[in-house]
Design an enzyme around this catalytic site. Structure first.
Site, short mmCIF file in Angstrom:
data_model
loop_
_atom_site.label_atom_id
_atom_site.label_comp_id
_atom_site.label_asym_id
_atom_site.label_seq_id
_atom_site.Cartn_x
_atom_site.Cartn_y
_atom_site.Cartn_z
N HIS A 165 0.85 -1.18 0.00
CA HIS A 165 0.00 0.00 0.00
C HIS A 165 0.89 1.24 0.00
O HIS A 165 1.96 1.25 0.63
CB HIS A 165 -0.90 0.03 1.23
CG HIS A 165 -1.79 -1.17 1.36
ND1 HIS A 165 -3.02 -1.24 0.74
CD2 HIS A 165 -1.63 -2.35 2.01
CE1 HIS A 165 -3.58 -2.39 1.01
NE2 HIS A 165 -2.76 -3.09 1.78
N SER A 171 6.30 -20.42 14.34
CA SER A 171 5.06 -19.74 14.71
C SER A 171 5.19 -18.21 14.71
O SER A 171 6.22 -17.65 15.07
CB SER A 171 4.60 -20.21 16.09
OG SER A 171 5.55 -19.90 17.07
N LYS A 175 13.19 -8.78 3.52
CA LYS A 175 14.16 -8.82 2.43
C LYS A 175 14.45 -10.28 2.09
O LYS A 175 14.33 -11.16 2.93
CB LYS A 175 15.46 -8.11 2.84
CG LYS A 175 15.29 -6.62 3.10
CD LYS A 175 16.62 -5.97 3.47
CE LYS A 175 16.44 -4.48 3.71
NZ LYS A 175 17.73 -3.82 4.07
#
Length: 247
Positions: free
Chosen positions: A154, A185, A207
């Site tokens: 976004h 997890s 990355k």
């Protein structure tokens, strides 16, 4: 005066990724046919996620996900029958589901058909895959509880997230996870992960991670030594009493 740089200029692609589109057409089921907005979406170009065709598809996927919770082991004679039935159901809305796949309920997808799962994929509870772009997962990948694999992007600038016409702007970045990876997890995956990697609990991968990496938190801790895959595993397990424990 030069215009100010925006996050759009930095992250958004200007043309369709034909190689990725061809991969999807050749390897994924249920994808839209000749849909310009879908092609823009998976390519990393600006697209409108509120376009009717995409919005309807996401809502249908929500129904598939909820119905996946209706399976009951008591309705099957063996664990194999139960596992096979669940995998075959996943094939009705996920792009590719490899043999040996088992996913604990609940699971969450944006679309499902933009995801490729390799052989022997396993996910514990609450796997989330926001597959606005293509997610490719290799063979023998294990996911702990609450793992998130996230392709959407976004704009950073608030005025770019919603246009003057009240249209939402979004883009997405494809993610590939290699073979033989363990995603522990609560980790969040937002970039590519190489083969034979371990991503520690609560880690954030923003990355690309090379092969054979042990990644904890937000950095690579060490490069793991490649193991001898021809080692006599059967003999080793017998030595450690594994087969005795299964009696």
């Amino acid at each position: 005066m030069a215009s100010k740089s925006t996050s759009l200029q930095k992250y958004v692609k200007l043309e369709k990724n034909q190689k990725l589109i061809e991969f999807a057409k050749e390897n994924l089921n249920h994808i839209p046919s000749d849909d310009n907005n879908w092609e823009r979406m998976i390519s990393g170009m600006l697209y409108n996620p509120e376009a009717e065709n995409l919005a309807i598809t996401r809502m249908k996927t929500r129904d598939f996900q909820l119905d996946y919770g209706n399976f009951r082991f008591r309705d099957y004679k063996t664990t194999d029958e139960y596992s096979t039935a669940k995998r075959e159901y996943l094939e009705t809305f996920i792009g590719h589901v490899g043999e040996g796949t088992f996913m604990e309920y609940p699971v969450y997808f944006d679309y499902g058909f933009n995801t490729y799962l390799g052989k022997n994929f396993y996910s514990n509870f609450n796997l989330t895959i926001l597959d606005c772009s293509i997610v490719k997962i290799g063979d023998n990948v294990l996911c702990g509880p609450n793992v998130s694999i996230l392709t959407p992007l976004h704009p950073i600038e608030p005025y770019l997230r919603l246009t003057p016409r009240k249209e939402v702007l979004e883009s997405a970045k494809p993610i590939t996870i290699g073979n033989n990876c363990w995603l522990c997890s609560n980790c969040s995956i937002m970039a590519n992960v190489g083969n034979n990697c371990v991503i520690g609990a609560n880690s954030i991968v923003s990355k690309d991670i090379p092969d054979n990496s042990l990644f904890l938190g937000n950095k690579i801790i060490k490069i793991l030594e490649e193991t001898d895959t021809n080692e006599n595993i059967e003999a080793l397990l017998k030595e450690y009493g594994f087969y005795d424990s299964r009696k």
